[in-house]
Enzyme design. Sequence first.
Site, mmCIF file in Angstrom:
data_model
loop_
_atom_site.group_PDB
_atom_site.id
_atom_site.type_symbol
_atom_site.label_atom_id
_atom_site.label_comp_id
_atom_site.label_asym_id
_atom_site.label_seq_id
_atom_site.Cartn_x
_atom_site.Cartn_y
_atom_site.Cartn_z
ATOM 1 N N SER A 1 8.730 8.338 6.489
ATOM 2 C CA SER A 1 9.728 7.640 5.691
ATOM 3 C C SER A 1 10.964 8.422 5.291
ATOM 4 C CB SER A 1 9.070 7.035 4.452
ATOM 5 O OG SER A 1 8.191 6.004 4.857
ATOM 6 N N LYS B 1 15.550 6.987 -4.235
ATOM 7 C CA LYS B 1 14.697 5.894 -3.753
ATOM 8 C C LYS B 1 13.982 5.292 -4.960
ATOM 9 C CE LYS B 1 11.020 5.240 -0.247
ATOM 10 N NZ LYS B 1 10.166 5.968 0.726
ATOM 11 N N SER C 1 10.360 4.202 5.310
ATOM 12 C CA SER C 1 10.602 3.268 4.222
ATOM 13 C C SER C 1 11.822 3.600 3.368
ATOM 14 C CB SER C 1 9.366 3.206 3.333
ATOM 15 O OG SER C 1 9.153 4.462 2.710
#
Length: 560
Positions: free
Chosen positions: A201, A102, A177
Amino acid sequence: MVYFLSLLALSLLLPTSSFTQTTSIDVREATISSIHSSLFSGLTTCRGIVSAFIARIERFNSDINAIITLNPDALSIADSLDESLSRGNATGPLFCIPILLKDNYDALPMPSTGGCLALNASKPAQDGPAVRAFRDAGAVILGKSNLHELALEGLSVSSLGGQTINPYDFTRTPGGSSGGTGAAVAASFAVFGTGTDTVNSLRSPASANSLFSFRPTRGLISRAGVIPISYTQDAIGAIGRCPLDLATALTVMASVGYDPADNVTSAIPPSVLGTDYTSFISQGVRANLTGIRIGVLEGFFNRTASNETTPVNNAMDNVISMLQSHGASVILINDTTTYNATSISAQMDVQTSEYREMLNHYLSTDNLTGPHPRTMPQLYTRNQSTPEFLVIPSQYSYVETALVSSTSNASYYLKQSLIANLTRSLHATILTNKLSCVIYPEQKNLVVPIGSPSQSGRNGILAAVTGSPVITMPIGFSPPSTTAPIGIPVGMEILGLPWSEGTLLQVAKAIDDVLHARRMPVTAGLNETVEVTKAYTQVPRVVPLGAKNIDKAAYPLGVY
Ligand SMILES: *[C@@H]1O[C@H](CO)[C@@H](O)[C@H](O)[C@H]1NC(C)=O
Ligand SMILES: *[C@@H]1O[C@H](CO)[C@@H](O)[C@H](O)[C@H]1NC(C)=O
Ligand SMILES: *[C@@H]1O[C@H](CO)[C@@H](O)[C@H](O)[C@H]1NC(C)=O
Ligand SMILES: *[C@@H]1O[C@H](CO)[C@@H](O)[C@H](O)[C@H]1NC(C)=O
Ligand SMILES: *[C@@H]1O[C@H](CO)[C@@H](O)[C@H](O)[C@H]1NC(C)=O
Ligand SMILES: *[C@@H]1O[C@H](CO)[C@@H](O)[C@H](O)[C@H]1NC(C)=O
Ligand SMILES: *[C@@H]1O[C@H](CO)[C@@H](O)[C@H](O)[C@H]1NC(C)=O
Ligand SMILES: *[C@@H]1O[C@H](CO)[C@@H](O)[C@H](O)[C@H]1NC(C)=O
Ligand SMILES: *[C@@H]1O[C@H](CO)[C@@H](O)[C@H](O)[C@H]1NC(C)=O
Ligand SMILES: *[C@@H]1O[C@H](CO)[C@@H](O)[C@H](O)[C@H]1NC(C)=O
Ligand SMILES: *[C@@H]1O[C@H](CO)[C@@H](O)[C@H](O)[C@H]1NC(C)=O
Ligand SMILES: *[C@@H]1O[C@H](CO)[C@@H](O)[C@H](O)[C@H]1NC(C)=O
């Protein structure tokens, strides 16, 4: 020179047809063990494996917009691993395993953008500790995935990356997210990827993309070198395709142990240090559900029938009856006052009090190079002429509050005492009922369509504030529709007491052995093989769609 010659010698030794032979490996749904058997049986090389993933990314990223950048070093890392292999030194549990990070993880030589244009050029001076552990374990960091900007919501839209698209239904978000990682792993762009979790997330993208993830116990894994939000709620972890790969990723990430750069790791009990989580999972042996006691949080369902909620309720009810028919005891936890995600969020979420202090600290250290804002207020400077950040309308008050709040506010102490009480209640529920874990849907409804104001209906707040470990797993799909040919994935959380990761992995494996719910996406040919048609001399550049695929009225840039 020696290195060059050895590569040349290697290529001369291979038969002329070797290019296709070594590169046409099928990486759809690849796992650590499937990659290792292809590699160690000599079917392909590490370069062949990395090329196969790059070819899929080149072919499909324009459909799902999951990647922000590829690692320019990925091929040379693969070559050096091939060299180790040729010397009989293929060590490390992640030897030649391509992974995605990420884009809030610091990893050389790429910027750490958080999906935010204002951080486009912000480069770490070194890897964060979890990333270093991945490299030491032999992983190939393929690149960075898109996220909801700075990990603040669950839609996975950002000013730098644009909107990531759910591979199972191109009209839906991929959760978030960590939605870029979820979409990318579902599409077999990597074997697994990393995420971060402040409320949901790591779990919402697993749920929305038919994948597994873990959120570790608070303190188990150092969060240093990751763009922060909340000291209390942040956790880092992995999203992957099967419990065994998660167990390996967890073992590697947790091997960092106590880290003075993140003092929350001082909580690790000595007996937990150095745990090999793969030892909890016997490969090829069906795990046993007989006699296990599992709680169901009744307050974490929306039982109002609708196209968005019924598929989730049906999938959960199916799991519950399967557990009972396999000899597990299912205990309904009827206390919907304590276990109410909406009220826990309203009363106990401490992000806005901690965000400014945490981000100021991250942005101000010498560990970041390249031009970048040095404080959180600087990042959020209103600049209509060159918008460099995105705050969606549902977040305006979040940022406004975070700009002025701090951990010395009285409201912060009240929230922390409510959290302490909730944590005691949760542990009491588990201990009184002698439970191995509690289960509930990650999201009460299906993952929301693109353009929605927020990722509503999620239940991640309980683990986030109490610091509890969770494994999220796929449990089914909604009925197929015109935009979702095999339906929209539904995921379940399995939450336990602190440091019970091994037990949770065992439960996930036992349930998955029966359900086998994960399926690969089929939209736009994502389920087809992609041949590697050229020898890559360098890693291709991936250009995220950025603001081009954002509805500017719904998501105005740089205005709050
Ligand atoms: C084998 O590989 C490991 C990990 O990459 C490295 O630390 C070690 O020095 C290597 N040993 C030899 C003999 O090359
Ligand atoms: C980000 O910065 C790089 C290097 O400065 C530049 O080439 C690139 O165009 C920028 N990207 C965006 C989306 O602004
Ligand atoms: C900066 O990096 C150094 C070297 O890795 C590390 O020791 C230190 O803890 C880091 N500082 C912060 C604030 O993360
Ligand atoms: C732990 O780290 C946090 C965040 O860096 C800091 O605010 C706090 O003072 C530290 N606590 C101790 C006891 O060192
Ligand atoms: C499953 O576990 C139960 C309880 O521990 C035990 O009685 C049973 O023999 C086990 N079954 C198998 C097939 O291992
Ligand atoms: C429950 O689901 C219904 C139907 O989708 C929806 O209208 C309602 O807002 C949901 N309730 C909550 C509390 O999310
Ligand atoms: C619900 O789903 C059914 C069957 O897929 C469809 O016919 C109907 O239009 C949907 N209802 C709504 C409100 O979207
Ligand atoms: C919850 O309620 C059901 C009946 O609705 C009951 O059978 C069950 O025992 C209750 N659970 C607990 C833990 O008391
Ligand atoms: C949960 O809390 C919300 C907000 O406090 C409230 O509106 C809702 O009725 C509660 N739900 C249940 C089942 O108690
Ligand atoms: C806004 O951007 C313009 C163009 O880059 C720059 O000249 C100006 O100083 C910026 N304003 C603020 C308040 O940062
Ligand atoms: C926490 O629980 C204790 C014991 O029940 C209670 O006295 C206290 O008021 C609670 N704290 C808060 C902030 O509600
Ligand atoms: C991919 O999925 C489509 C639609 O379900 C199906 O027709 C096709 O046969 C699948 N291809 C492969 C290679 O499995």
